[in-house]
Write a protein that holds these residues in place. Sequence first.
Motif, mmCIF file in Angstrom:
data_model
loop_
_atom_site.group_PDB
_atom_site.id
_atom_site.type_symbol
_atom_site.label_atom_id
_atom_site.label_comp_id
_atom_site.label_asym_id
_atom_site.label_seq_id
_atom_site.Cartn_x
_atom_site.Cartn_y
_atom_site.Cartn_z
ATOM 1 N N ALA A 178 -8.044 -7.228 -6.460
ATOM 2 C CA ALA A 178 -7.759 -5.792 -6.452
ATOM 3 C C ALA A 178 -8.580 -5.160 -5.340
ATOM 4 C CB ALA A 178 -8.099 -5.151 -7.795
ATOM 5 N N THR A 179 -8.016 -4.155 -4.696
ATOM 6 C CA THR A 179 -8.704 -3.498 -3.587
ATOM 7 C C THR A 179 -9.780 -2.566 -4.121
ATOM 8 O OG1 THR A 179 -6.672 -3.570 -2.287
ATOM 9 C CG2 THR A 179 -8.399 -2.088 -1.531
ATOM 10 N N ASP A 182 -9.460 1.422 -4.744
ATOM 11 C CA ASP A 182 -8.044 1.777 -4.776
ATOM 12 C C ASP A 182 -7.578 1.668 -6.228
ATOM 13 O OD1 ASP A 182 -5.267 1.909 -4.676
ATOM 14 O OD2 ASP A 182 -5.130 0.793 -2.793
ATOM 15 N N ASN A 184 -4.849 2.673 -7.698
ATOM 16 C CA ASN A 184 -3.466 2.237 -7.868
ATOM 17 C C ASN A 184 -3.403 0.711 -7.837
ATOM 18 O OD1 ASN A 184 -0.667 3.009 -8.173
ATOM 19 N ND2 ASN A 184 -0.354 2.237 -6.097
ATOM 20 N N SER A 185 -4.160 0.114 -6.923
ATOM 21 C CA SER A 185 -4.244 -1.347 -6.860
ATOM 22 C C SER A 185 -4.851 -1.911 -8.139
ATOM 23 C CB SER A 185 -5.077 -1.769 -5.637
ATOM 24 O OG SER A 185 -5.391 -3.144 -5.669
ATOM 25 N N TYR A 186 -5.862 -1.232 -8.644
ATOM 26 C CA TYR A 186 -6.528 -1.687 -9.864
ATOM 27 C C TYR A 186 -5.575 -1.633 -11.065
ATOM 28 C CZ TYR A 186 -9.822 -1.509 -13.808
ATOM 29 O OH TYR A 186 -10.478 -1.724 -14.990
ATOM 30 N N LYS A 188 -2.337 -1.741 -11.038
ATOM 31 C CA LYS A 188 -1.319 -2.782 -10.849
ATOM 32 C C LYS A 188 -1.882 -4.154 -11.196
ATOM 33 C CE LYS A 188 1.846 -4.677 -7.374
ATOM 34 N NZ LYS A 188 2.318 -4.572 -5.956
ATOM 35 N N ALA A 189 -3.129 -4.415 -10.789
ATOM 36 C CA ALA A 189 -3.755 -5.704 -11.085
ATOM 37 C C ALA A 189 -3.931 -5.891 -12.590
ATOM 38 C CB ALA A 189 -5.092 -5.806 -10.364
#
Length: 212
Positions: A178-179, A182, A184-186, A188-189
Amino acid sequence: MSLFHLRPLGRYLVILLLIALPVAACGGLPGSAPTNFYILQTTSELKTEGTPVQLADGATVGIGPVQIPGYADRPQIVTFGSGSAINVSDFDHWAEPLSDAIKRVLTSNVANLVGAESVFSYPADFRPDKQSLQVAVNVIDITETGTGVARLSVRWHVKALYDNKVLSRHAKIYETPATPGDYNSYAKALSQLLGKFAQDIAASLNGLNLSS
């Protein structure tokens, strides 16, 4: 003309204007940011790994309750910092209570794997029978580590609801990139990790004997 020489209605309007000005000024302060909201998403394309899941005839599965650690039980998204520090984001929030989100996603994901007619969110308003199972979830850690890794550490047990008998216990740690910073990345992960978790829940239901 002073405020006291105005008619009562005029004085009232002037007072309202004086109160409103500071509030409006605060709302327009430079540097203020809107709050962002995030959800955990279900996965409709999950497949069982290895042997297909075979539930006993007429078996039903209740997912819940889901317990989460106290540090994560808040609207703000929490990630790990260095050492024992945590980061609480004032402007990045979950769109629903995190424990509810996890239960919602797991219920949907497990239903996709073993059949929607057999899976429900627990507790539910029904009388359990000898074919009723419960999957209780205890989340040990749920976070982004700050080094680019989303982590979900869980324990769960499967119980026969009718006689309150624990049939199996399990524990696992899931991780995926995960970025950092970020959210949103988290989110999604974490959704991806919950998909993997649902696969393991489904596998833990396979072949359970409810007749004994």
